[in-house]
Motif scaffolding. Structure first.
Motif, PDB file in Angstrom:
ATOM      1  N   PRO A 225       0.837  -1.208   0.000  1.00 46.15           N
ATOM      2  CA  PRO A 225       0.000   0.000   0.000  1.00 46.15           C
ATOM      3  C   PRO A 225       0.866   1.250   0.000  1.00 46.15           C
ATOM      4  N   ALA A 226       0.706   2.100  -0.999  1.00 47.53           N
ATOM      5  CA  ALA A 226       1.472   3.344  -1.106  1.00 47.53           C
ATOM      6  C   ALA A 226       0.854   4.193  -2.203  1.00 47.53           C
ATOM      7  N   GLY A 227       1.101   5.496  -2.116  1.00 45.20           N
ATOM      8  CA  GLY A 227       0.678   6.393  -3.174  1.00 45.20           C
ATOM      9  C   GLY A 227      -0.694   6.989  -2.963  1.00 45.20           C
ATOM     10  N   ALA A 228      -1.129   7.738  -3.977  1.00 43.92           N
ATOM     11  CA  ALA A 228      -2.442   8.391  -3.971  1.00 43.92           C
ATOM     12  C   ALA A 228      -3.225   7.899  -5.173  1.00 43.92           C
ATOM     13  N   LEU A 229      -4.359   7.278  -4.920  1.00 42.73           N
ATOM     14  CA  LEU A 229      -5.194   6.729  -5.989  1.00 42.73           C
ATOM     15  C   LEU A 229      -6.090   7.838  -6.549  1.00 42.73           C
ATOM     16  N   VAL A 230      -6.045   8.021  -7.859  1.00 42.93           N
ATOM     17  CA  VAL A 230      -6.852   9.051  -8.509  1.00 42.93           C
ATOM     18  C   VAL A 230      -8.276   8.519  -8.666  1.00 42.93           C
ATOM     19  N   ALA A 231      -9.193   9.103  -7.910  1.00 41.60           N
ATOM     20  CA  ALA A 231     -10.585   8.676  -7.953  1.00 41.60           C
ATOM     21  C   ALA A 231     -11.417   9.531  -8.897  1.00 41.60           C
ATOM     22  N   GLN A 232     -10.956  10.745  -9.195  1.00 39.38           N
ATOM     23  CA  GLN A 232     -11.711  11.637 -10.057  1.00 39.38           C
ATOM     24  C   GLN A 232     -10.749  12.651 -10.683  1.00 39.38           C
ATOM     25  N   VAL A 233     -10.953  12.947 -11.957  1.00 41.28           N
ATOM     26  CA  VAL A 233     -10.146  13.940 -12.675  1.00 41.28           C
ATOM     27  C   VAL A 233     -11.078  15.042 -13.158  1.00 41.28           C
ATOM     28  N   MET A 234     -10.781  16.286 -12.753  1.00 37.98           N
ATOM     29  CA  MET A 234     -11.630  17.414 -13.120  1.00 37.98           C
ATOM     30  C   MET A 234     -11.503  17.710 -14.615  1.00 37.98           C
ATOM     31  N   ASP A 235     -12.654  17.890 -15.265  1.00 32.45           N
ATOM     32  CA  ASP A 235     -12.661  18.172 -16.691  1.00 32.45           C
ATOM     33  C   ASP A 235     -11.968  19.495 -16.974  1.00 32.45           C
ATOM     34  N   GLY A 236     -11.009  19.468 -17.892  1.00 33.23           N
ATOM     35  CA  GLY A 236     -10.301  20.684 -18.261  1.00 33.23           C
ATOM     36  C   GLY A 236      -9.239  21.115 -17.284  1.00 33.23           C
ATOM     37  N   GLY A 237      -9.016  20.350 -16.212  1.00 35.49           N
ATOM     38  CA  GLY A 237      -8.016  20.695 -15.220  1.00 35.49           C
ATOM     39  C   GLY A 237      -6.620  20.299 -15.671  1.00 35.49           C
ATOM     40  N   PRO A 238      -5.604  20.696 -14.911  1.00 35.35           N
ATOM     41  CA  PRO A 238      -4.219  20.371 -15.276  1.00 35.35           C
ATOM     42  C   PRO A 238      -3.969  18.877 -15.428  1.00 35.35           C
ATOM     43  N   ALA A 239      -4.526  18.067 -14.527  1.00 37.37           N
ATOM     44  CA  ALA A 239      -4.311  16.622 -14.607  1.00 37.37           C
ATOM     45  C   ALA A 239      -4.923  16.044 -15.876  1.00 37.37           C
ATOM     46  N   ALA A 240      -6.139  16.491 -16.207  1.00 38.41           N
ATOM     47  CA  ALA A 240      -6.802  16.004 -17.418  1.00 38.41           C
ATOM     48  C   ALA A 240      -6.000  16.383 -18.657  1.00 38.41           C
ATOM     49  N   LYS A 241      -5.487  17.615 -18.696  1.00 40.27           N
ATOM     50  CA  LYS A 241      -4.700  18.060 -19.849  1.00 40.27           C
ATOM     51  C   LYS A 241      -3.374  17.313 -19.929  1.00 40.27           C
ATOM     52  N   GLY A 242      -2.854  16.886 -18.784  1.00 36.46           N
ATOM     53  CA  GLY A 242      -1.571  16.182 -18.766  1.00 36.46           C
ATOM     54  C   GLY A 242      -1.674  14.690 -18.957  1.00 36.46           C
ATOM     55  N   GLY A 243      -2.905  14.174 -19.112  1.00 39.22           N
ATOM     56  CA  GLY A 243      -3.068  12.754 -19.409  1.00 39.22           C
ATOM     57  C   GLY A 243      -3.277  11.857 -18.205  1.00 39.22           C
ATOM     58  N   LEU A 244      -3.458  12.430 -17.004  1.00 42.89           N
ATOM     59  CA  LEU A 244      -3.721  11.596 -15.827  1.00 42.89           C
ATOM     60  C   LEU A 244      -5.130  11.023 -15.922  1.00 42.89           C
ATOM     61  N   ARG A 245      -5.295   9.781 -15.521  1.00 47.75           N
ATOM     62  CA  ARG A 245      -6.586   9.113 -15.656  1.00 47.75           C
ATOM     63  C   ARG A 245      -7.078   8.585 -14.315  1.00 47.75           C
ATOM     64  N   VAL A 246      -8.365   8.384 -14.267  1.00 48.65           N
ATOM     65  CA  VAL A 246      -8.971   7.732 -13.111  1.00 48.65           C
ATOM     66  C   VAL A 246      -8.396   6.317 -12.987  1.00 48.65           C
TER      67      VAL A 246
END
Length: 468
Positions: free
Chosen positions: A288-309
């Protein structure tokens, strides 16, 4: 003749005295530190005007009465406004410290929040009225300014060099007792607290009580390495767990408040959650480690950078993310517009993403999930229907199913409810009710399975196991 027994007794006594002497030699002498640092530590008191009691209530007209009778009624009738009521004030007490010779002071935001008047009392008992330069509730840091020149100042240290077990000392005004000195050791660093996303707190066992808030935490060099902020307690008093804001964090906030009047923070635009043992197994992690991405905001930096749920963030700019709570303050410390390098696990494989960090919005927007009627059951014990086009748009989802009924079965046991939206099951995106049923029928038994659920617009991953 000297008896052998007496010899052993004498030897034991000398050995004990030697141990005591060594122990005393190892204990620090705080007196020079206190003498040099105390002049820059101040007591802070505030006043806040409160609405008059009974304001707005229906009162009899007393204008025609003689003054003596009018005063009698004002004193006697409950809720009648009086001069005393009109001047009601709330008072608070805290500590702070001067960090520049021209009168800039650091303290906690909660010490001066909503204050109409701020009074700073120096060690020589002189009092100065202070102005609020700026405050940041997210880190609980506030900057004050008093008029003066050549004022005594503290020496600022480097909180990043602080080590667990190191001696530290606090000076403050607990319960109004000015310049009270307490000491202890650093119990932990980088501590994350509930509802405190942007501060990696210093945990100590230094005795901190009401009135210490905003006061300095010193290392043995006499350098301020933290601002005493809060305690953990079940009794209302000190229980050995106190927390300080690292001075590196506080000064970054203070400098922004002095120059810009506000604080800018980095933002990825994701909702994250902790990775427990079952989730780690489900996502193919060794531990167990890290941060699990449960939601990506539409148009946000993570979404633009290719991060996925479903991605698990394990590092940010080569700094390991052990707990999910490590991520927000690391991201927040990045200047908006800067690039960040994320180490992630996706589909069991390690990858690296380069994302341009955005600026943290002042206020977030919430989306609410709604349910519709439909009938399609599956082996999890739920009836589901596909999301309408409007629901997909409102939830910013390409697909998914909404639960319309929970039957007796695994779904009821793990707490699913009608109206919950399922977007991922067993690491697979759910684009339709047909896909959901197919994936549900193929779920493995006696192995942790993950499911991404949105409830009232907030997403999180849950895990469960299907029995044989």
């Amino acid at each position: 003749m000297f008896h052998r027994k007496n010899y052993f007794i004498l030897a034991a006594v000398m050995l004990l005295v030697g141990h005591v002497a060594v122990a005393q030699a190892q204990l620090p002498d705080f007196t020079p530190l206190v003498e040099s640092a105390s002049p820059a530590v101040v007591n802070i008191s505030t006043k806040q005007k409160l609405p008059a009691r009974g304001a707005g209530a229906h009162m009899p007209d007393l204008e025609g009465l003689p003054p003596i009778f009018r005063e009698f009624f004002e004193r006697s009738i409950p809720g009648m406004p009086s001069d005393r009521d009109q001047q009601r004030e709330a008072q608070s007490l805290g500590s702070g410290f001067i960090f520049s010779e021209d009168g800039y002071i650091l303290t906690n935001n909660h010490v001066v929040a909503d204050a109409d008047e701020i009074i700073v009392r120096l060690p020589d008992r002189s009092e100065l009225e202070a102005k609020l330069v700026g405050a940041d509730p997210r880190t609980d840091v506030a900057v004050l300014k008093v008029e003066g020149k050549g004022l005594p100042t503290v020496q600022l240290g480097d909180s990043s060099k602080l080590k667990v077990g190191e001696w530290v000392l606090a000076i403050g005004s607990p319960f109004g007792f000015d310049h009270t000195v307490t000491a202890g050791i650093v119990s932990a660093t980088g501590r994350s607290l509930p509802n405190e996303s942007y501060v990696p707190f210093i945990q100590t066992d230094v005795a901190i009580n009401p009135g210490n808030s905003g006061g300095p935490l010193f290392n043995l060099k006499g350098e301020v390495i933290g601002i005493n902020s809060q305690i953990f307690t079940r009794s209302g008093g000190f229980m050995g767990l106190s927390f300080a804001i690292p001075i590196d964090v506080a000064m970054d906030v203070a400098n922004q408040l002095r120059t810009d009047g506000k604080v800018s923070r980095g933002w990825l635009g994701v909702v994250i959650q902790e990775v427990n043992k079952d989730l780690a197994e489900s996502f193919g992690l060794e531990r167990p480690a890290g941060a699990l991405v449960a939601q990506v905001m539409d148009g946000g930096p993570a979404a633009k950078g290719g991060l996925r749920v479903g991605d698990v963030i394990l590092s940010l700019n080569d700094e390991s993310i052990v707990m999910s709570a490590d991520l927000p303050h690391l991201v927040g410390a990045i200047k908006p517009g800067s690039k960040a390098r994320l180490g992630i696990v996706r589909g069991g494989e390690r990858e690296t993403l380069n994302i341009v960090v955005g600026a943290l919005p002042e206020e977030g927007e919430a989306v609410v999930a709604s349910s519709t009627d439909a009938q399609k059951s599956n082996r999890l014990g739920v009836k589901v229907t596909e999301l309408t086009a409007e629901q997909k748009r409102n939830l910013d989802l390409p697909g998914g199913v909404v639960i319309t009924e929970v039957l007796n079965g695994p779904a009821a046991m793990i707490g699913l409810r009608p109206g919950d939206v399922i977007s991922h099951l067993n690491n697979q995106a759910i684009d339709s009710a047909k896909t959901f049923s197919r994936v549900a029928e193929q779920l493995p038994k006696n192995r942790s399975v993950s499911m991404r659920v949105l409830r009232q617009g907030r997403a999180s991953f849950i895990t469960f196991k299907l029995a044989e």
